[in-house]
Design a protein around this motif. Sequence first.
Motif, mmCIF file in Angstrom:
data_model
loop_
_atom_site.group_PDB
_atom_site.id
_atom_site.type_symbol
_atom_site.label_atom_id
_atom_site.label_comp_id
_atom_site.label_asym_id
_atom_site.label_seq_id
_atom_site.Cartn_x
_atom_site.Cartn_y
_atom_site.Cartn_z
ATOM 1 N N ASP A 178 0.821 -1.206 0.000
ATOM 2 C CA ASP A 178 0.000 0.000 0.000
ATOM 3 C C ASP A 178 0.850 1.247 0.000
ATOM 4 O O ASP A 178 1.935 1.238 0.555
ATOM 5 C CB ASP A 178 -0.723 0.072 1.351
ATOM 6 C CG ASP A 178 -2.064 -0.532 1.241
ATOM 7 O OD1 ASP A 178 -2.423 -0.919 0.142
ATOM 8 O OD2 ASP A 178 -2.716 -0.602 2.273
ATOM 9 N N VAL A 179 0.321 2.336 -0.544
ATOM 10 C CA VAL A 179 1.128 3.559 -0.573
ATOM 11 C C VAL A 179 1.630 3.973 0.801
ATOM 12 O O VAL A 179 2.789 4.347 0.951
ATOM 13 C CB VAL A 179 0.379 4.740 -1.227
ATOM 14 C CG1 VAL A 179 0.451 4.638 -2.727
ATOM 15 C CG2 VAL A 179 -1.040 4.831 -0.754
ATOM 16 N N ASP B 17 -13.185 -18.432 11.050
ATOM 17 C CA ASP B 17 -12.937 -19.229 12.251
ATOM 18 C C ASP B 17 -13.923 -18.884 13.357
ATOM 19 O O ASP B 17 -13.549 -18.720 14.519
ATOM 20 C CB ASP B 17 -11.495 -19.026 12.753
ATOM 21 C CG ASP B 17 -10.503 -19.742 11.854
ATOM 22 O OD1 ASP B 17 -10.953 -20.534 11.001
ATOM 23 O OD2 ASP B 17 -9.303 -19.495 12.003
ATOM 24 N N GLU B 42 -6.767 1.806 1.246
ATOM 25 C CA GLU B 42 -5.654 0.893 1.452
ATOM 26 C C GLU B 42 -6.125 -0.560 1.440
ATOM 27 O O GLU B 42 -7.330 -0.840 1.414
ATOM 28 C CB GLU B 42 -4.953 1.206 2.770
ATOM 29 C CG GLU B 42 -5.802 0.905 3.983
ATOM 30 C CD GLU B 42 -5.273 1.599 5.234
ATOM 31 O OE1 GLU B 42 -4.941 0.899 6.178
ATOM 32 O OE2 GLU B 42 -5.201 2.836 5.252
ATOM 33 N N SER B 43 -5.183 -1.464 1.462
ATOM 34 C CA SER B 43 -5.502 -2.891 1.445
ATOM 35 C C SER B 43 -6.373 -3.242 2.651
ATOM 36 O O SER B 43 -6.089 -2.834 3.765
ATOM 37 C CB SER B 43 -4.196 -3.679 1.486
ATOM 38 O OG SER B 43 -4.456 -5.028 1.386
ATOM 39 N N HIS B 273 -5.697 1.108 -5.588
ATOM 40 C CA HIS B 273 -5.146 1.718 -4.386
ATOM 41 C C HIS B 273 -4.233 2.891 -4.752
ATOM 42 O O HIS B 273 -3.640 3.511 -3.893
ATOM 43 C CB HIS B 273 -4.436 0.683 -3.503
ATOM 44 C CG HIS B 273 -3.310 -0.002 -4.188
ATOM 45 N ND1 HIS B 273 -3.369 -1.312 -4.573
ATOM 46 C CD2 HIS B 273 -2.113 0.450 -4.583
ATOM 47 C CE1 HIS B 273 -2.252 -1.644 -5.175
ATOM 48 N NE2 HIS B 273 -1.463 -0.586 -5.191
ATOM 49 N N ASP B 274 -4.173 3.165 -6.060
ATOM 50 C CA ASP B 274 -3.299 4.233 -6.541
ATOM 51 C C ASP B 274 -4.140 5.474 -6.847
ATOM 52 O O ASP B 274 -4.879 5.521 -7.831
ATOM 53 C CB ASP B 274 -2.572 3.746 -7.796
ATOM 54 C CG ASP B 274 -1.550 4.750 -8.304
ATOM 55 O OD1 ASP B 274 -1.669 5.946 -7.959
ATOM 56 O OD2 ASP B 274 -0.641 4.339 -9.041
ATOM 57 N N ILE B 275 -4.038 6.465 -6.009
ATOM 58 C CA ILE B 275 -4.904 7.633 -6.138
ATOM 59 C C ILE B 275 -4.620 8.384 -7.445
ATOM 60 O O ILE B 275 -5.540 8.903 -8.091
ATOM 61 C CB ILE B 275 -4.774 8.557 -4.897
ATOM 62 C CG1 ILE B 275 -5.907 9.587 -4.867
ATOM 63 C CG2 ILE B 275 -3.424 9.228 -4.839
ATOM 64 C CD1 ILE B 275 -6.051 10.274 -3.533
ATOM 65 N N LEU B 314 -3.283 9.980 2.004
ATOM 66 C CA LEU B 314 -3.111 9.170 0.793
ATOM 67 C C LEU B 314 -2.422 9.980 -0.295
ATOM 68 O O LEU B 314 -1.534 9.500 -0.990
ATOM 69 C CB LEU B 314 -4.467 8.700 0.264
ATOM 70 C CG LEU B 314 -5.069 7.417 0.825
ATOM 71 C CD1 LEU B 314 -6.369 7.103 0.109
ATOM 72 C CD2 LEU B 314 -4.096 6.256 0.669
#
Lengths: 261, 334, 276
Positions: A178-179, B17, B42-43, B273-275, B314
């Motif tokens: 992530d960035v 779980d 983000e992830s 995720h790349d602005i 970001l």
Amino acid sequence: MSLLAVSNLAKRYRRGGKPFAAVDDISFEIGPAETLALAGPSGSGKSTIAKLVLRLIEPDAGRIDFEGGDFLALSGAALRTRRARLQMVFQDPLAAFNPRATVARVLDDPLRIYNIASRAERPRRIAALLERVGLDTSLAARAIHEISGGQRQRVAIARAIATRPSLIVLDEAVSALDVSVRGQILELLLDLQRQERIAYLFISHDLGVIRAVAHRVVILDAGRIAESGDARAVIADPQSAVGKALVAATPKLVRTSQDAS
Amino acid sequence: MTVLLSIRDLVIAYRRDGIEVPALKGVSLEVLAGERLAIIGESGSGKSTLALAVAGLLARGARVGGTIGWLLPASAGAKAPLSVLPDISPSRGEIGNSGAGSLLATSKIGEGGDHSVISPLEGEMSGRTERGAKDRQPSALATSQPRLGRDIGFVFQDPSSSLDPVIPIGKQIAEVARTHLDLTWPDAYTKAKTLLERVHLPNPDATLRAYPHQLSGGQKQRVAIAAAIAAAPKLLIADEATSAIDTIVQAEIVALIRRLVAEDGMTLIFISHDIALATTLADRIAVLRHGELVELGEARQIIEAPRHAYTRALLDAHLGLDAKPLLDRQGASA
Amino acid sequence: MSRLHRFFRTPEAIAGALILALLVAMALAAPLLFPGDPQAIAGPALLPPFQDWSLPLGTDRLGRDVLAELFHGARTSLAVGLAAAAAALLIGAAVGTLAGFASGLLDEVLMRVTDAFQTVPSFLLALAFVSIVGPSLGVVVAAIALSAWTGPARVARAEVLSIRERDYVAGARIIGMHPLEIAFREVLPNALPPVLALSSVIVAAAILTEAALSFLGLGDPNRVTWGGMIAEGRTVLRTAPFLSIVPGVALVLTVLGVYLAGEGVVESTAVRRSLS
Ligand SMILES: Nc1ncnc2c1ncn2[C@@H]1O[C@H](COP(=O)(O)OP(=O)(O)OP(=O)(O)O)[C@@H](O)[C@H]1O
Ligand SMILES: Nc1ncnc2c1ncn2[C@@H]1O[C@H](COP(=O)(O)OP(=O)(O)OP(=O)(O)O)[C@@H](O)[C@H]1O
Ligand SMILES: [Mg+2]
Ligand SMILES: [Mg+2]
């Protein structure tokens, strides 16, 4: 005095029965505490160069000098000893570790193999390494698949610095992150470079990242060097066709009112 | 502009779980017909979860609450005569803009939902059905609920995972065209060839017969896009479609998506995720963080005057060709 | 969730485990419940089952206790099956790992040898081996292992070849790990699961092969075996079919149990793999 000098390196593979040059007549040098970036489109030979430099594969021609000695002449135990000084961080931190390993074991291996610390002393050294890369020492007991991608990449860096290397090869080491995490990892790398004078061979196809961390850049195209020079100068005014294409393809944030600089 | 899709208080939790892991915590969002909307974050922020929910592809066992309402125009490629739903869900008022010739379909989902609402999506979204995406839709309501492949095209990050390794490229694309457009095999193959030309694959005739492993990553992604747009869907969702390929190919794919969306008048949901990449393509940007929508606005406004601190972070983390190098921030090192 | 828990999720696995547990219990209890020689005469010949409660399953042509024979036969079947399978897996994994690592000439030679073994039908191989060396428990085990190691060898080699190319093996080389340590500590443990997945099939096949050899009179003559019992019963098949049916059913159940339990193990480890 250069730390690593690569001259006229060549590696051929076969594709559909016909040989083709994945790496062709490549020469470059890296000095102590310097970052040299390798850029280029997919398939241009970046990873092949990394593997050649690390002696994971053998070149068809060329010469590699590392820390003033002929690196290609080493073999067996002598090569393994010298490897302590030349480490690597991979793109996919999950694939880079034995799936059964724990964080502690991953860091214990180099300390044990190079006799860096006695068995009794190693847990302390492992904790120190984790702290050095900004991780909580309680992570040591976790399995590799039980930590996040960013944490894993920090563990990979901790392992790479465990043997006090003078050069670390980073093959797309921040591309999967992530960035925000990427920024932290890059800061960590720069910090290590300043304090321990580690040089980096930094592989990436992202010119934005290269410009942020590299001193010099080599741009590759189909296994050959298209151009090279000061990272910012090359990226600001690329001369080669690939260089121009890479710059043009890099996504740009057009900020007018609230400009960062 | 009319609303194509209205998402209200969408809550999604996965069970892992035995523990519930929240992935989306009450997201409300409208997607306008014909717009290009980017979703960034983000992830783990829930981008893919949102996309999968819209496409009706959520994993079994996911708990879903809230509504996803569709406003499909009458020309949505439907073959059966249109029907008006007997009961229209309470969220109609919120959507408002249901002009003539439009059809409103809302899926009310979640425990204790209003069961008088006919909501075929309900079963699948709460993961109670096991059937594949194709036969998930009850046929009686085929006109009212969007169908994956026909009304929604989906492009995944890893093209190898969405292409079958043992079926020739041409057959895979023709299959989509045949199923959703009621074409004969020869017609479907002709269509497949046109599609390969549209996504700029060299030598379409040879590519029709090629297998996925014979193509590069970028070429495979073009094939995946061709398959996704085969039935001329109203909505194209691209989930990190360019993250696994190099910058040059990435720029080509983004240009391709932009052109296809413009030519066919498709609505685009572009996840990244790349602005910076998002701003090159999107009219509007939605910023997700920890399963919440923190900011939504025009792309220009988001990058020039971000309102939320997270969006600003970001933006600052972006390493563009004009950013101040980290090397300098720390002082010279070599 | 524990691996055990996952294993017991499918009814097949539970059934398999129950059958195997019963078999093991029989094998362990045999010398306690039937301390004497199971081949000794215990009563009148050809006593049908369920007539005399001291001889619940009756007696055979020579008046031997069928139940005692069945219990002691379980011992032989299990011992031979497990030992032969273990030997086959060991030989196979070793040859496969070596071939996968060595590549080049050694790989070529080892794989040609494997091919040679594989082209001969495995039962014929075992048969020939026992006929030449002579029947005894050890020889039977060796014969079965000899005919079964090629499968594990192929799987191990393929697995090693793919794991060898993984980043983490390169990583181990980069931190200076010795090639032998890489082979046995980094690669082999990760190559083993698919090899071990073959074990249920191999154990089942080994039990059947042992029975077949005994049936043909090539088993260890000093031990009771189910195959031998079936062969014995065959001569009086019309008048006393139970003499063949009882060991036959035991054999079928055992093979089924091994197979089902094996599937359960594979299933539970597969889930584990896809999760990580
Ligand atoms: N083991 C191999 N056998 C045959 N060809 C290979 C092998 N490894 C790499 N190649 C080929 O060599 C060329 C260079 O590959 P390399 O992996 O060095 O590219 P790269 O610049 O790292 O690309 P990427 O950005 O996609 O990682 C490619 O054409 C690749 O297909
Ligand atoms: N099938 C699943 N089962 C359990 N948890 C899941 C599942 N899919 C996603 N999650 C969890 O839900 C959260 C949101 O995941 P999601 O995939 O939507 O994130 P994302 O924004 O697409 O991330 P990325 O950029 O990494 O693709 C994460 O915490 C993730 O671990
Ligand atoms: Mg590479
Ligand atoms: Mg995602």
